[in-house]
Write a protein that holds these residues in place. Sequence first.
Motif, PDB file in Angstrom:
ATOM      1  N   ALA A  87       0.824  -1.210   0.084  1.00 15.42           N
ATOM      2  CA  ALA A  87       0.098  -0.091  -0.117  1.00 15.42           C
ATOM      3  C   ALA A  87       0.880   1.356  -0.317  1.00 15.42           C
ATOM      4  CB  ALA A  87      -0.844  -0.133   1.195  1.00 15.42           C
ATOM      5  N   THR A  88       1.898   1.157   1.030  1.00 12.32           N
ATOM      6  CA  THR A  88       2.782   2.587   0.955  1.00 12.32           C
ATOM      7  C   THR A  88       3.507   2.964  -0.285  1.00 12.32           C
ATOM      8  OG1 THR A  88       4.474   1.105   2.219  1.00 12.32           O
ATOM      9  CG2 THR A  88       2.902   2.687   3.410  1.00 12.32           C
ATOM     10  N   VAL A  89       4.101   1.458  -1.066  1.00  5.34           N
ATOM     11  CA  VAL A  89       4.991   1.953  -2.039  1.00  5.34           C
ATOM     12  C   VAL A  89       4.001   2.250  -3.325  1.00  5.34           C
ATOM     13  CG1 VAL A  89       6.366   0.314  -3.734  1.00  5.34           C
ATOM     14  CG2 VAL A  89       6.812   0.308  -1.356  1.00  5.34           C
ATOM     15  N   VAL A  90       2.765   1.626  -3.928  1.00  2.36           N
ATOM     16  CA  VAL A  90       1.760   1.788  -4.699  1.00  2.36           C
ATOM     17  C   VAL A  90       1.481   3.359  -4.584  1.00  2.36           C
ATOM     18  CG1 VAL A  90      -0.030   1.209  -6.036  1.00  2.36           C
ATOM     19  CG2 VAL A  90       1.389  -0.378  -5.390  1.00  2.36           C
ATOM     20  N   GLY A  91       0.897   3.584  -3.093  1.00  2.35           N
ATOM     21  CA  GLY A  91       0.378   4.872  -2.952  1.00  2.35           C
ATOM     22  C   GLY A  91       1.156   6.006  -3.013  1.00  2.35           C
ATOM     23  N   GLY A  92       2.580   5.756  -2.388  1.00  2.11           N
ATOM     24  CA  GLY A  92       3.415   6.618  -2.298  1.00  2.11           C
ATOM     25  C   GLY A  92       3.985   7.050  -3.582  1.00  2.11           C
ATOM     26  N   THR A  93       4.169   6.142  -4.447  1.00  2.00           N
ATOM     27  CA  THR A  93       4.403   6.480  -6.063  1.00  2.00           C
ATOM     28  C   THR A  93       3.500   7.069  -6.876  1.00  2.00           C
ATOM     29  OG1 THR A  93       5.659   4.329  -6.071  1.00  2.00           O
ATOM     30  CG2 THR A  93       5.236   5.338  -8.242  1.00  2.00           C
ATOM     31  N   ALA A 109      -0.527  21.253  -0.138  1.00  2.00           N
ATOM     32  CA  ALA A 109      -0.913  19.672  -0.140  1.00  2.00           C
ATOM     33  C   ALA A 109       0.367  18.626   0.083  1.00  2.00           C
ATOM     34  CB  ALA A 109      -1.317  19.452  -1.711  1.00  2.00           C
ATOM     35  N   ARG A 110       1.556  19.264  -0.216  1.00  2.00           N
ATOM     36  CA  ARG A 110       2.535  18.387   0.313  1.00  2.00           C
ATOM     37  C   ARG A 110       2.969  18.270   1.731  1.00  2.00           C
ATOM     38  NH1 ARG A 110       7.550  20.291  -4.115  1.00  2.00           N
ATOM     39  NH2 ARG A 110       6.956  19.061  -5.780  1.00  2.00           N
ATOM     40  N   LEU A 111       2.553  19.532   2.145  1.00  2.00           N
ATOM     41  CA  LEU A 111       2.754  19.468   3.796  1.00  2.00           C
ATOM     42  C   LEU A 111       1.668  18.670   4.344  1.00  2.00           C
ATOM     43  CD1 LEU A 111       3.964  20.824   6.479  1.00  2.00           C
ATOM     44  CD2 LEU A 111       2.450  22.691   5.902  1.00  2.00           C
ATOM     45  N   PHE A 112       0.483  18.710   4.057  1.00  2.00           N
ATOM     46  CA  PHE A 112      -0.613  17.884   4.599  1.00  2.00           C
ATOM     47  C   PHE A 112      -0.377  16.448   4.389  1.00  2.00           C
ATOM     48  CE2 PHE A 112      -3.451  21.596   4.650  1.00  2.00           C
ATOM     49  CZ  PHE A 112      -3.639  21.633   5.916  1.00  2.00           C
ATOM     50  N   VAL A 113      -0.013  15.952   3.070  1.00  2.90           N
ATOM     51  CA  VAL A 113       0.578  14.627   2.959  1.00  2.90           C
ATOM     52  C   VAL A 113       1.731  14.022   3.830  1.00  2.90           C
ATOM     53  CG1 VAL A 113       1.197  13.174   1.112  1.00  2.90           C
ATOM     54  CG2 VAL A 113      -0.448  14.699   0.548  1.00  2.90           C
ATOM     55  N   ILE A 114       2.454  14.729   4.045  1.00  4.60           N
ATOM     56  CA  ILE A 114       3.805  14.478   4.760  1.00  4.60           C
ATOM     57  C   ILE A 114       3.422  14.410   6.215  1.00  4.60           C
ATOM     58  CG2 ILE A 114       6.276  14.919   5.257  1.00  4.60           C
ATOM     59  CD1 ILE A 114       6.356  15.810   2.309  1.00  4.60           C
ATOM     60  N   ALA A 115       2.683  15.423   6.739  1.00  3.02           N
ATOM     61  CA  ALA A 115       2.350  15.536   8.138  1.00  3.02           C
ATOM     62  C   ALA A 115       2.244  14.369   9.178  1.00  3.02           C
ATOM     63  CB  ALA A 115       1.211  16.518   8.457  1.00  3.02           C
ATOM     64  N   PRO A 116       1.292  13.461   8.584  1.00 12.29           N
ATOM     65  CA  PRO A 116       1.098  12.208   9.535  1.00 12.29           C
ATOM     66  C   PRO A 116       2.277  11.415   9.904  1.00 12.29           C
ATOM     67  CG  PRO A 116      -0.725  12.285   7.640  1.00 12.29           C
ATOM     68  CD  PRO A 116       0.695  13.533   7.446  1.00 12.29           C
ATOM     69  N   VAL A 167      -1.476   1.537  10.332  1.00 13.77           N
ATOM     70  CA  VAL A 167      -0.174   1.732   9.920  1.00 13.77           C
ATOM     71  C   VAL A 167       0.281   2.321   8.651  1.00 13.77           C
ATOM     72  CG1 VAL A 167       1.898   0.131   9.938  1.00 13.77           C
ATOM     73  CG2 VAL A 167       0.404  -0.318  11.521  1.00 13.77           C
ATOM     74  N   THR A 168      -0.508   1.812   7.750  1.00 17.22           N
ATOM     75  CA  THR A 168      -0.502   2.561   6.232  1.00 17.22           C
ATOM     76  C   THR A 168      -0.455   3.990   6.090  1.00 17.22           C
ATOM     77  OG1 THR A 168      -1.301   0.550   5.460  1.00 17.22           O
ATOM     78  CG2 THR A 168      -1.352   2.308   3.778  1.00 17.22           C
ATOM     79  N   TRP A 169      -1.516   4.564   6.866  1.00 17.54           N
ATOM     80  CA  TRP A 169      -1.550   5.829   7.341  1.00 17.54           C
ATOM     81  C   TRP A 169      -0.378   6.578   7.660  1.00 17.54           C
ATOM     82  CZ3 TRP A 169      -2.284   9.320  11.342  1.00 17.54           C
ATOM     83  CH2 TRP A 169      -2.780  10.600  10.989  1.00 17.54           C
ATOM     84  N   PHE A 174       6.313   8.999   4.791  1.00 21.88           N
ATOM     85  CA  PHE A 174       7.606   8.394   4.582  1.00 21.88           C
ATOM     86  C   PHE A 174       7.976   7.987   3.209  1.00 21.88           C
ATOM     87  CE2 PHE A 174      10.823   5.165   4.569  1.00 21.88           C
ATOM     88  CZ  PHE A 174      12.038   5.804   5.218  1.00 21.88           C
ATOM     89  N   ALA A 175       6.942   7.063   2.583  1.00 22.97           N
ATOM     90  CA  ALA A 175       7.391   6.768   1.455  1.00 22.97           C
ATOM     91  C   ALA A 175       7.190   7.896   0.209  1.00 22.97           C
ATOM     92  CB  ALA A 175       6.226   5.731   0.758  1.00 22.97           C
ATOM     93  N   VAL A 176       6.073   8.679   0.439  1.00 23.32           N
ATOM     94  CA  VAL A 176       5.919   9.948  -0.492  1.00 23.32           C
ATOM     95  C   VAL A 176       7.195  10.844  -0.180  1.00 23.32           C
ATOM     96  CG1 VAL A 176       4.545  11.903  -0.890  1.00 23.32           C
ATOM     97  CG2 VAL A 176       3.462   9.722  -0.202  1.00 23.32           C
ATOM     98  N   LEU A 177       7.651  11.069   0.746  1.00 24.41           N
ATOM     99  CA  LEU A 177       8.671  12.170   0.995  1.00 24.41           C
ATOM    100  C   LEU A 177       9.919  11.515   0.106  1.00 24.41           C
ATOM    101  CD1 LEU A 177       9.931  14.493   2.382  1.00 24.41           C
ATOM    102  CD2 LEU A 177      10.222  13.122   4.390  1.00 24.41           C
ATOM    103  N   ILE A 178      10.259  10.259   0.344  1.00 19.41           N
ATOM    104  CA  ILE A 178      11.397   9.774  -0.451  1.00 19.41           C
ATOM    105  C   ILE A 178      11.266   9.239  -1.792  1.00 19.41           C
ATOM    106  CG2 ILE A 178      12.936   7.490  -0.437  1.00 19.41           C
ATOM    107  CD1 ILE A 178      13.335   8.975   2.345  1.00 19.41           C
ATOM    108  N   LEU A 179      10.210   9.016  -2.174  1.00 18.32           N
ATOM    109  CA  LEU A 179       9.782   9.068  -3.758  1.00 18.32           C
ATOM    110  C   LEU A 179       9.552  10.460  -4.261  1.00 18.32           C
ATOM    111  CD1 LEU A 179       7.287   5.860  -3.563  1.00 18.32           C
ATOM    112  CD2 LEU A 179       9.749   6.171  -4.357  1.00 18.32           C
ATOM    113  N   LEU A 180       9.213  11.481  -3.567  1.00 21.02           N
ATOM    114  CA  LEU A 180       8.942  12.804  -4.224  1.00 21.02           C
ATOM    115  C   LEU A 180      10.470  13.353  -4.286  1.00 21.02           C
ATOM    116  CD1 LEU A 180       7.331  15.023  -5.096  1.00 21.02           C
ATOM    117  CD2 LEU A 180       6.951  15.729  -2.774  1.00 21.02           C
ATOM    118  N   THR A 181      11.398  13.124  -3.388  1.00 21.53           N
ATOM    119  CA  THR A 181      12.811  13.562  -3.537  1.00 21.53           C
ATOM    120  C   THR A 181      13.536  13.016  -4.839  1.00 21.53           C
ATOM    121  OG1 THR A 181      12.871  13.826  -1.108  1.00 21.53           O
ATOM    122  CG2 THR A 181      14.842  14.026  -2.045  1.00 21.53           C
TER     123      THR A 181
END
Length: 295
Positions: A87-93, A109-116, A167-169, A174-181
Amino acid sequence: MSTRASGRTVGGLRTLSLQAPAVGLLLMWMLIPLVMTLWFSFQRYNLLMPSVSGFAGVDNYYYLLTDPSLWTAMGNTLLLVGWVLVATVVGGTLLAVLLQQEFFGRGVARLFVIAPFFIMPTVSALVWKNMMMHPVNGIFAWIASLFGLPAIDWFASLPLTSVIIIVTWQWLPFAVLILLTAIQSLDDDQVEAARMDGAGPLAIFFYITLPHLKRAISVVVMIEMIFLLTIFAEIFVTTSGGPGLATTNLAYLIYIRALLDFDVGGASAGGVIAIILANIVAFFLVRTVAKNLEN
């Protein structure tokens, strides 16, 4: 030549003498708990029966390995880790690709996605338990009532699924942060050239973006898997491992043995098994990531 060699030797000894205290303290900090865990795993040490003590040999390991609850906990651990990783790899990508596009309010939007990701696990579990998944007052129950559907008692009917969602939420940011970078380092000229050749969005994603994210995805999988093997707070706050053993993973089983059954020897044996499994997983993951980095 001898003067230079002796100078290098003296310099090396000075460097070693400066590093020795820190390295020694680090080794003590790592080895003492490990040695104590190994020692207790071979002892009969139950706080409810202090008169029964002494060397147990491999009895703690035999009892644990023949206990069906261990294999149930290991199965729950694999399901939890596997589904959260997918879920995190697919959703994060997908989120990383979306957040890379230009649109109004992208920074917010980036701030709200990474905040959790910065919310403590205990707090996030309490929020989901009492505000989102509560069968009477939860937001999911309110949404179901709008469509005339019955509310779902998540932690009674879908306990493991509920823990996976929580746990996915927590780990999706974290996955979004790494993949977005990683996606920000993608060469725009390469993408523009593909567009000029007639490539559509799907072709660009599968043949340019996804191969570019291969290394970042490997890093995400490695780091998440190491931490997901030790998930505890979310289970403790929401389901306490139940109903029955439905959400008991290996870490929570060790907690039950140590602090509920007061079986220090059995819990230590479980800890040793968990260490062995974590090191096996880490060994293969590190090799995979190393190959991806070389390529």
